[in-house]
Design a protein around this motif. Structure first.
Motif, PDB file in Angstrom:
ATOM      1  N   PHE A 207       0.711  -1.256  -0.011  1.00  0.00           N
ATOM      2  CA  PHE A 207       0.520   0.014   0.062  1.00  0.00           C
ATOM      3  C   PHE A 207       1.017   1.226   0.200  1.00  0.00           C
ATOM      4  O   PHE A 207       1.953   1.331   0.199  1.00  0.00           O
ATOM      5  N   PRO A 208       0.166   2.106  -0.301  1.00  0.00           N
ATOM      6  CA  PRO A 208       1.021   3.536  -0.832  1.00  0.00           C
ATOM      7  C   PRO A 208       1.009   4.334   1.074  1.00  0.00           C
ATOM      8  O   PRO A 208       0.566   4.140   1.867  1.00  0.00           O
ATOM      9  N   LEU A 209       1.897   5.456   0.570  1.00  0.00           N
ATOM     10  CA  LEU A 209       1.641   6.556   1.947  1.00  0.00           C
ATOM     11  C   LEU A 209       1.544   7.563   1.958  1.00  0.00           C
ATOM     12  O   LEU A 209       1.253   7.742   1.109  1.00  0.00           O
ATOM     13  N   LEU A 210       0.691   8.006   2.693  1.00  0.00           N
ATOM     14  CA  LEU A 210       0.518   9.848   2.551  1.00  0.00           C
ATOM     15  C   LEU A 210       0.534  10.846   4.026  1.00  0.00           C
ATOM     16  O   LEU A 210       0.556   9.967   4.975  1.00  0.00           O
ATOM     17  N   HIS A 211       1.260  11.702   3.090  1.00  0.00           N
ATOM     18  CA  HIS A 211       1.417  12.924   4.799  1.00  0.00           C
ATOM     19  C   HIS A 211       0.650  13.552   4.194  1.00  0.00           C
ATOM     20  O   HIS A 211       0.422  14.107   3.291  1.00  0.00           O
ATOM     21  N   VAL A 212      -0.118  14.460   4.689  1.00  0.00           N
ATOM     22  CA  VAL A 212      -0.467  15.423   5.149  1.00  0.00           C
ATOM     23  C   VAL A 212       0.383  16.843   5.343  1.00  0.00           C
ATOM     24  O   VAL A 212       0.457  16.920   6.621  1.00  0.00           O
ATOM     25  N   ASP A 213       1.220  17.583   5.060  1.00  0.00           N
ATOM     26  CA  ASP A 213       2.053  18.744   4.667  1.00  0.00           C
ATOM     27  C   ASP A 213       1.216  19.842   5.185  1.00  0.00           C
ATOM     28  O   ASP A 213       0.744  20.503   4.471  1.00  0.00           O
TER      29      ASP A 213
ATOM     30  N   VAL B  81       1.540  13.395  -1.277  1.00  0.00           N
ATOM     31  CA  VAL B  81       1.116  14.273  -0.454  1.00  0.00           C
ATOM     32  C   VAL B  81      -0.175  15.705  -0.417  1.00  0.00           C
ATOM     33  O   VAL B  81      -0.174  15.987  -1.438  1.00  0.00           O
ATOM     34  N   ALA B  82      -0.599  15.211   0.779  1.00  0.00           N
ATOM     35  CA  ALA B  82      -1.848  16.569   0.361  1.00  0.00           C
ATOM     36  C   ALA B  82      -1.246  17.971   1.565  1.00  0.00           C
ATOM     37  O   ALA B  82      -0.759  17.995   2.032  1.00  0.00           O
ATOM     38  N   LYS B  83      -1.127  19.212   0.726  1.00  0.00           N
ATOM     39  CA  LYS B  83      -1.266  20.307   0.709  1.00  0.00           C
ATOM     40  C   LYS B  83      -1.534  21.152   1.342  1.00  0.00           C
ATOM     41  O   LYS B  83      -2.273  21.996   0.582  1.00  0.00           O
ATOM     42  N   VAL B  84      -1.183  21.561   2.982  1.00  0.00           N
ATOM     43  CA  VAL B  84      -2.274  22.942   2.525  1.00  0.00           C
ATOM     44  C   VAL B  84      -2.027  23.925   3.162  1.00  0.00           C
ATOM     45  O   VAL B  84      -3.276  24.711   2.214  1.00  0.00           O
ATOM     46  N   GLN B  85      -1.234  24.350   1.869  1.00  0.00           N
ATOM     47  CA  GLN B  85      -0.622  25.492   1.784  1.00  0.00           C
ATOM     48  C   GLN B  85      -1.657  25.591   0.198  1.00  0.00           C
ATOM     49  O   GLN B  85      -2.092  26.494   0.118  1.00  0.00           O
TER      50      GLN B  85
ATOM     51  N   ARG C 278      -9.185  18.571   6.613  1.00  0.00           N
ATOM     52  CA  ARG C 278      -9.885  18.235   4.994  1.00  0.00           C
ATOM     53  C   ARG C 278      -9.620  18.457   3.741  1.00  0.00           C
ATOM     54  O   ARG C 278      -9.326  17.390   3.536  1.00  0.00           O
ATOM     55  N   PRO C 279      -7.845  18.451   3.526  1.00  0.00           N
ATOM     56  CA  PRO C 279      -7.058  17.723   3.148  1.00  0.00           C
ATOM     57  C   PRO C 279      -6.691  16.408   2.785  1.00  0.00           C
ATOM     58  O   PRO C 279      -6.516  15.318   2.325  1.00  0.00           O
TER      59      PRO C 279
END
Length: 310
Positions: free
Chosen positions: A65-71, A96-100, A122-123
């Motif tokens: 499975f993949p990795l997910l990070h909320v940056d 990578v889901a970016k808050v910016q 939300r991201p």
């Protein structure tokens, strides 16, 4: 008279062996039962241990499975560099889901206090929906905070990604129920029954590499609300008292989050064994001591979890 019987040898697992066995069982159960898992990987110690367990669970095959990070955009650069190196080394897809991005296009607004940790929800939910993930591994532990102490290892989230603490399933005899309706998903916490000390003892036993900020180093810090915040682009002294408190200290981090809300602790722990001894002597949880976002209200974490937070 009963016939004599030969004594049978019994094997007892050590605490770390038992915790490792349980976590690997949980990880394998998710892959067997749920179609599209993903592992939340920030480069922090708990997610590193969780990924290490996943590697052991499927070796010699790759992690399936993949990795997910909320940056948040305010993460420690040492941790982001470690995150990227680890994904490359294991040849795993890192999303990578970016808050910016959400701030730039107006979907989210900066908070007055400057911290972005609460903006991750939300991201995260959008990334889960976009990836059609049915199971999301998280590194939460029950000893961290009282809302997390309530949560099951398999935690059902509704079609809005929300958690209802009154709607949890029993987990008798290590049986886990991953059933869910379309649009729902399950958060899975393989480290639920671990403590911070267990994590560090496991890191020592397995010789797991961590980002350098988990060990003592010199950093300019200042006092705010009983915490030591690092002077940097996302945490600047605001008042005369805070500016007067700026000094260089030997510190390390017990937990890693947004730089604007994660405090350091004074420490001379240079090695894993030093940290184990230090944690064994403390009576304050890592989040209680060093995370401003958990101090917003008495039920800060539970409120965020109900909205879809980790």
């Amino acid at each position: 008279m009963f016939p004599a019987t030969r004594a049978t040898a019994t094997t007892s697992l050590s605490l770390l062996d038992a915790l490792e066995s349980e976590a690997i069982h949980v990880i394998r159960e998710v892959v067997a039962e749920l179609e599209r898992p993903v592992l939340l990987f920030s480069g922090g110690k708990d997610s590193i241990v969780m990924l290490h367990l996943a590697v052991k669970a499927f070796a010699p095959a790759p992690v399936p499975f993949p990795l997910l990070h909320v940056d948040t955009g305010h993460n420690f650069p040492e941790v982001l560099a470690f995150r990227d190196r680890t994904a490359d080394r294991l040849r795993l897809r890192l999303e990578v889901a970016k808050v910016q991005d959400y701030i730039d296009d107006g979907r989210l607004r900066e908070r007055a206090d400057g911290t972005r940790n609460p903006l991750q929800t939300r991201p995260l939910l959008d990334a889960i929906e976009a990836g059609k993930y049915t199971a999301v591994f998280g590194g939460g532990r029950r000893d961290e905070e009282k809302a997390r102490a309530k949560e099951r290892i398999f935690s059902l989230r509704d079609e809005f990604g929300q958690w209802d603490p009154r709607n949890q399933r029993p987990e008798l005899w290590n049986l886990y129920n991953g059933r869910h309706r379309p649009g729902e998903h399950v958060r899975v916490f393989p480290l639920s029954n671990w403590t911070e000390l267990d994590v560090w003892r496991y890191i020592a036993r397995e010789n797991i590499e961590l980002p350098s900020l988990y060990y003592t180093h010199e950093r300019d810090v200042f006092d705010r609300d009983g915490m030591l915040l690092a002077v940097g682009p996302y945490a600047q002294p605001r008042t005369a008292a805070e500016r007067a408190s700026v000094r260089s200290e030997k510190v390390r981090y017990r937990t890693v989050g947004d730089m604007s809300c994660t405090g350091a602790v004074e420490s001379i722990a240079l090695t894993v064994d030093d940290v184990v001894a230090e944690i064994a002597a403390t009576r304050i949880t890592e989040r209680g001591a060093t995370r401003a976002d958990d101090r917003m209200s008495e039920a800060a974490m539970e409120d965020r979890k109900k909205e879809g937070y980790f």
